[in-house]
Structures are given as structure tokens and as C-alpha cells.
Design a protein around this motif. Structure first.
Motif, PDB file in Angstrom:
ATOM      1  N   CYS A  39       0.847  -1.204   0.000  1.00 21.39           N
ATOM      2  CA  CYS A  39       0.000   0.000   0.000  1.00 21.39           C
ATOM      3  C   CYS A  39       0.879   1.250   0.000  1.00 21.39           C
ATOM      4  O   CYS A  39       0.690   2.155  -0.813  1.00 21.39           O
ATOM      5  N   CYS A  57      -1.964   3.074   5.696  1.00 21.78           N
ATOM      6  CA  CYS A  57      -1.766   1.728   5.150  1.00 21.78           C
ATOM      7  C   CYS A  57      -1.731   0.691   6.262  1.00 21.78           C
ATOM      8  O   CYS A  57      -2.275  -0.406   6.120  1.00 21.78           O
ATOM      9  N   GLY A  60      -5.038   0.001   7.196  1.00 19.90           N
ATOM     10  CA  GLY A  60      -5.672  -0.828   6.179  1.00 19.90           C
ATOM     11  C   GLY A  60      -5.501  -2.307   6.451  1.00 19.90           C
ATOM     12  O   GLY A  60      -6.313  -3.127   6.027  1.00 19.90           O
ATOM     13  N   TYR A  64     -10.279  -1.833   6.055  1.00 14.83           N
ATOM     14  CA  TYR A  64     -10.304  -1.121   4.776  1.00 14.83           C
ATOM     15  C   TYR A  64     -10.924   0.266   4.956  1.00 14.83           C
ATOM     16  O   TYR A  64     -10.434   1.253   4.421  1.00 14.83           O
ATOM     17  N   CYS A  67      -8.628   2.787   6.581  1.00 14.98           N
ATOM     18  CA  CYS A  67      -7.601   3.166   5.610  1.00 14.98           C
ATOM     19  C   CYS A  67      -8.124   4.209   4.622  1.00 14.98           C
ATOM     20  O   CYS A  67      -7.508   5.258   4.436  1.00 14.98           O
ATOM     21  N   THR A  68      -9.252   3.920   3.994  1.00 21.05           N
ATOM     22  CA  THR A  68      -9.775   4.854   2.993  1.00 21.05           C
ATOM     23  C   THR A  68     -10.188   6.177   3.620  1.00 21.05           C
ATOM     24  O   THR A  68      -9.992   7.231   3.016  1.00 21.05           O
ATOM     25  N   ALA A  81      -6.970   5.804  -3.246  1.00 19.52           N
ATOM     26  CA  ALA A  81      -7.136   5.282  -1.890  1.00 19.52           C
ATOM     27  C   ALA A  81      -7.715   3.872  -1.916  1.00 19.52           C
ATOM     28  O   ALA A  81      -7.282   3.001  -1.168  1.00 19.52           O
ATOM     29  N   ASP A  82      -8.663   3.627  -2.799  1.00 22.94           N
ATOM     30  CA  ASP A  82      -9.276   2.311  -2.903  1.00 22.94           C
ATOM     31  C   ASP A  82      -8.241   1.246  -3.256  1.00 22.94           C
ATOM     32  O   ASP A  82      -8.148   0.213  -2.587  1.00 22.94           O
ATOM     33  N   CYS A  85      -5.683   0.759  -0.314  1.00 22.07           N
ATOM     34  CA  CYS A  85      -6.238   0.067   0.847  1.00 22.07           C
ATOM     35  C   CYS A  85      -6.542  -1.386   0.547  1.00 22.07           C
ATOM     36  O   CYS A  85      -6.431  -2.242   1.419  1.00 22.07           O
TER      37      CYS A  85
END
Length: 90
Positions: A39, A57, A60, A64, A67-68, A81-82, A85
Motif C-alpha cells: 500500500c 496503510c 488498512g 479497509y 484506511c480509505t 485510496a481504494d 487500501c
């Protein structure tokens, strides 16, 4: 005003990390193949590097959504970002 925004983002990232790490023992173990390093490397290749991005990260690896959320607060585009993550939780 811009300085306040930067400080608020840093506080949000640190706050989320504290909450995530404090509750980590209550969360089921993450898969052994999770790779927050992938990541971070992806984000660095996209021009987003630094401690806060690396921390997102690491989050993540736990969640998830955390993270996003953190990467969005750090002005990382949603599509980037998607992918990042998903790499963290792969």
C-alpha cells in the motif's frame, strides 16, 4: 487557515490510529498475507508518501474503511485510496 487544516488532519490520523491499535486485541487476527508495505509503495509511486500515508496503510491491515477514511482526509483521490487500501488488506 491552511495550517489549522493540516493540524486537524494529523490529529484525525493519530486519533484513528490510537483507537485502532487500542482495540486491535478485540479484532480477529488479520491474514498473514496482508501487506501494508505494498500500500505504501503504491501511494509513493502515485506521489503520496510520508508518515501519515504509511499509518493509513497500517490501518488498512486492520480495516479497509479506516484506511480509505484516513487517505481521504489526506487528500488522496478516492480511486487511488481504494487501490492502496485493497493492497494493504490483500
Amino acid at each position: 487557515m491552511r495550517n489549522r487544516s493540516g493540524i486537524a488532519k494529523r490529529i484525525a490520523v493519530i486519533g484513528a490510529a490510537v483507537v485502532a491499535f487500542a482495540g486491535a486485541s478485540a479484532i480477529a487476527a488479520t491474514p498473514a498475507h496482508a501487506t501494508p508495505g505494498d500500500c505504501s509503495a503504491y501511494l509513493a509511486a502515485q506521489g503520496f508518501g510520508g508518515l501519515e500515508h504509511g499509518l493509513a496503510c497500517t490501518l488498512g491491515d486492520i480495516s479497509y474503511t479506516l484506511c480509505t477514511t484516513q487517505l481521504t482526509l489526506l487528500a488522496v483521490p478516492p480511486a487511488t485510496a481504494d487501490v492502496a487500501c485493497r493492497l494493504a488488506a490483500a
